[in-house]
Write an enzyme that holds these catalytic residues in place. Structure first.
Site, PDB file in Angstrom:
ATOM      1  N   CYS A 206     -14.888 -21.395  20.056  1.00  0.00           N
ATOM      2  CA  CYS A 206     -14.044 -21.701  18.910  1.00  0.00           C
ATOM      3  C   CYS A 206     -13.135 -22.854  19.287  1.00  0.00           C
ATOM      4  O   CYS A 206     -12.761 -23.000  20.451  1.00  0.00           O
ATOM      5  CB  CYS A 206     -13.216 -20.467  18.548  1.00  0.00           C
ATOM      6  SG  CYS A 206     -11.964 -20.748  17.292  1.00  0.00           S
TER       7      CYS A 206
ATOM      8  N   ASP B  52      -4.000   7.027  -3.677  1.00  0.00           N
ATOM      9  CA  ASP B  52      -5.404   7.453  -3.745  1.00  0.00           C
ATOM     10  C   ASP B  52      -5.787   8.123  -2.425  1.00  0.00           C
ATOM     11  O   ASP B  52      -5.196   7.824  -1.381  1.00  0.00           O
ATOM     12  CB  ASP B  52      -6.318   6.256  -4.041  1.00  0.00           C
ATOM     13  CG  ASP B  52      -6.118   5.087  -3.080  1.00  0.00           C
ATOM     14  OD1 ASP B  52      -4.960   4.682  -2.877  1.00  0.00           O
ATOM     15  OD2 ASP B  52      -7.116   4.584  -2.522  1.00  0.00           O
TER      16      ASP B  52
ATOM     17  N   CYS C 133     -10.194 -23.545  17.387  1.00  0.00           N
ATOM     18  CA  CYS C 133      -8.924 -23.419  16.672  1.00  0.00           C
ATOM     19  C   CYS C 133      -7.804 -23.850  17.628  1.00  0.00           C
ATOM     20  O   CYS C 133      -8.033 -23.956  18.836  1.00  0.00           O
ATOM     21  CB  CYS C 133      -8.733 -21.991  16.156  1.00  0.00           C
ATOM     22  SG  CYS C 133      -8.193 -20.800  17.401  1.00  0.00           S
TER      23      CYS C 133
ATOM     24  N   ASP D 151       0.860  -1.182   0.000  1.00  0.00           N
ATOM     25  CA  ASP D 151       0.000   0.000   0.000  1.00  0.00           C
ATOM     26  C   ASP D 151       0.897   1.234   0.000  1.00  0.00           C
ATOM     27  O   ASP D 151       2.080   1.175   0.351  1.00  0.00           O
ATOM     28  CB  ASP D 151      -0.952  -0.025   1.206  1.00  0.00           C
ATOM     29  CG  ASP D 151      -2.178   0.855   0.963  1.00  0.00           C
ATOM     30  OD1 ASP D 151      -2.260   1.490  -0.113  1.00  0.00           O
ATOM     31  OD2 ASP D 151      -3.056   0.912   1.851  1.00  0.00           O
TER      32      ASP D 151
HETATM   33  N1  GUN Z   1      -6.459   0.971   3.163  1.00  0.00           N
HETATM   34  C1  GUN Z   1      -7.721   1.027   3.632  1.00  0.00           C
HETATM   35  N2  GUN Z   1      -8.508   1.767   2.809  1.00  0.00           N
HETATM   36  C2  GUN Z   1      -7.724   2.179   1.799  1.00  0.00           C
HETATM   37  C3  GUN Z   1      -7.971   2.965   0.619  1.00  0.00           C
HETATM   38  O1  GUN Z   1      -9.072   3.456   0.356  1.00  0.00           O
HETATM   39  N3  GUN Z   1      -6.900   3.163  -0.213  1.00  0.00           N
HETATM   40  C4  GUN Z   1      -5.656   2.643   0.063  1.00  0.00           C
HETATM   41  N4  GUN Z   1      -4.669   2.862  -0.815  1.00  0.00           N
HETATM   42  N5  GUN Z   1      -5.407   1.909   1.150  1.00  0.00           N
HETATM   43  C5  GUN Z   1      -6.436   1.682   2.009  1.00  0.00           C
HETATM   44 ZN    ZN Z   2     -10.092 -19.744  18.166  1.00  0.00          ZN
END
Ligand code: GUN
Ligand code: ZN
Length: 564
Positions: free
Chosen positions: A275, A128, A277, A93
């Site tokens: 759970c 963005d 797990c 990201d």
């Molecule tokens: N992580 C959570 N939401 C977003 C988003 O709208 N854009 C980007 N690039 N990362 C995110």
């Molecule tokens: Zn669990």
């Protein structure tokens, strides 16, 4: 657009799909969840993400690496895969999330794109702007303009672009963004939805996803950005999302929160663990540390993805969404909204491997019923039978899907009786259109299954003219009837048109691949039986659609029609 993604559909249900996706030579199956790895506070180490959870893909933050001299140097020198010791798909990201949380970042769109190229991200993002849902509309518009400009800088990126669609809660802006992004990028990310999730605004979340999905081509891979809570996977997958990422498993663990498929609990308030797990089997609520919680959170996250995938295979995704909707009234509201989106009935298969289970009032608007009601308009009959929730339907149709496999709270007792020949004629009308039944000669010979006593094959003067598909009791016409259908119904009705190049293969009985589909009757549905013709409308073969008409036109990989 330079292609970096290979994507084909293996199975479908509602607007969800099991996809085979190849990125940089690495194959994953979708829907998939990418756990988020935070190098500054790694709750679960990468080798455990891979070894324990079998994560085929993970997501991490390139902006954080760029701002950390040591990491930056290491990522650039070794490449991100070596640096992290992960050979699966790595998505990065761009700092957009930091933009959202802190209001600003100290990099530019171009530098963060270049950095992700340099470190070898398989999937990367441009910067963005994640507009908050309730931003004042002029501000949402202004931010979207910047986002769309930044998208242009990423058109030639070396990685597969995780292209963010923004626009806040404004669906016209979402559609505008989706139009531009969907035209230029293979991977479309529905962004700016984390707040909607956190605030349980699931109806608006569904509206935003639907606005995007109904605007972009069906062969775009769709990522729900930051959607990591298992309670919404079914809903989001049914709407057509393919990729999810979860920072939630770790963030929630930090705050002592325990994820379940139907909501979030505080670990401090749990006396019993619902759970089994490996973590929950070997701990009490009291002795769960942050890492234990994160592990549990990730176990239930992967488990729900598998459950969603199995539901897609079984044709029971609506049922799963109905069940999940009972865990929170806002999820139910989202489901009630969702049944109104017309694109679902266009994509949903017309016949399924599992029964229609009534789940509550919203079921009356499910795509199976929308599609059945449309087909019922083809059929006229004086012999009616009441089958809830469809109402009075021709008794001749009571053996076919969905009428024969609908599970209501009260049993549909009175099934119709009708003469075999009338059944065959009316089912023909239902499947192929008004008048199709008239094509069946009156004096046919009918062969029944010895076991079930159901009609199996239909002969005319010793020629097999149709058989009955065991799974849903629909008619599969053979040569004589196919020729008559072809003559009676004009192009493009009932047809899949294929490129002449594919004719020799299809004539031999090979599947029609979507790459070779040049036209199709848009009234057909996945699961329908159709005529396959060449460019001059000569009949080549016949078979059952495994994609919807839109999909077979959009996709250029994978089978579209199973030829008989
Ligand atoms: N992580 C959570 N939401 C977003 C988003 O709208 N854009 C980007 N690039 N990362 C995110
Ligand atoms: Zn669990």
């Amino acid at each position: 657009m330079t292609r970096k993604l290979r994507f084909e559909i293996k199975s479908k249900d509602v607007a969800g799909r099991i996809g085979k996706v190849e990125i940089n030579g690495k194959t994953i199956e979708t829907p998939a969840i990418m756990p988020v790895y935070n190098p500054n506070s790694p709750v679960i180490p990468i080798d455990e993400l891979q070894r324990v959870f079998g994560a085929p893909a993970l997501m991490t933050n390139a902006y954080m690496a760029l701002k950390n001299e040591e990491l930056k140097k290491e990522y650039i020198e070794k490449g991100i895969h070596k640096a992290l010791g992960f050979d699966g798909i790595i998505a990065t990201d761009s700092g957009s999330y930091q933009l959202m949380v802190y209001g600003g970042v100290t990099t530019t769109n171009k530098s963060i794109i270049e950095f992700q190229e340099n470190i070898g991200s398989d999937i990367g993002s441009f910067l963005d702007i994640p507009t908050l849902p309730d931003a004042y509309k002029p501000r949402a518009e202004e931010q979207l303009d910047i986002t769309l400009k930044r998208a242009k800088d990423a058109l030639d990126a070396k990685f597969l672009v995780n292209a963010g669609v923004q626009g806040g809660k404004y669906l016209d802006l979402r559609k505008k963004a989706a139009g531009e992004i969907g035209a230029n990028f293979e991977l479309v990310a529905v962004g700016g939805i984390v707040r909607l999730m956190e605030d349980y605004r699931f109806s608006e979340l569904a509206d935003v996803i639907a606005a995007v999905k109904s605007t972009i081509p069906t062969n775009r891979l769709v990522h729900a950005f930051g959607l990591g809570h298992p309670m919404v996977f079914g809903l989001a997958a049914a709407l057509g999302c393919d990729l999810f990422d979860s920072a939630a498993y770790a963030l929630y663990a930090k705050e002592g929160r325990y994820l379940t498929r139907d909501g979030t609990k505080r670990i401090s308030e749990l006396e019993y663990l619902p759970c089994s797990c490996p973590v929950c089997s070997s701990h009490t609520a009291m002795d769960m540390q942050e890492k234990d919680l994160a592990m549990h959170n990730l176990y239930v996250t992967f488990e729900e993805i598998r459950r969603v995938k199995q539901a897609i295979k079984d044709g029971s995704l609506w049922e799963l969404v109905q069940i999940r909707a009972r865990s929170h009234p806002r999820l139910l509201a989202a489901l009630e909204r969702m049944v109104e989106y017309p694109y679902l009935a266009e994509l949903d298969p017309i016949t399924k491997g599992s029964a229609f289970f009534w789940g509550g009032g919203e079921s009356a608007k499910r795509s199976e019923i929308v599609n059945a009601k449309r087909r019922l308009l083809n059929v006229e009959s004086d012999n009616l039978v009441h089958i809830a929730p469809y109402g009075d339907i021709p008794a001749e149709l009571s053996d076919i899907y969905p009428f024969n496999s609908t599970m209501m709270p009260e049993e549909n007792e009175i099934f119709g009786t009708a003469r075999d020949i009338e059944k065959i004629k009316k089912i023909m009308d239902y499947q192929f259109g008004k008048g199709a039944g008239d094509l069946v000669p009156g004096n046919v010979k009918i062969v029944r299954s010895k076991k079930t006593r159901r009609i199996r094959r239909i002969y005319y003067k010793n020629e097999l003219i149709a058989s009955i598909r065991a799974s849903d009791h629909m008619i599969l016409p053979k040569k004589l009837l196919l020729d008559k259908l072809h003559k009676k119904f004009e192009k493009p009705r009932l047809r899949v048109v294929i490129d002449d190049e594919a004719v020799p293969f299809v004539a031999e009985g090979k599947s029609v691949f979507s790459k070779f589909v040049t036209g199709v009757d848009t009234d057909l549905r996945c699961g329908d039986f159709a005529l396959i013709v060449d460019s001059k409308d000569n009949m080549v073969a016949s078979g059952s659609l495994v994609l919807s008409p839109k999909e077979m036109l959009d996709f250029d990989r994978g089978p579209a029609v199973n030829v008989r």
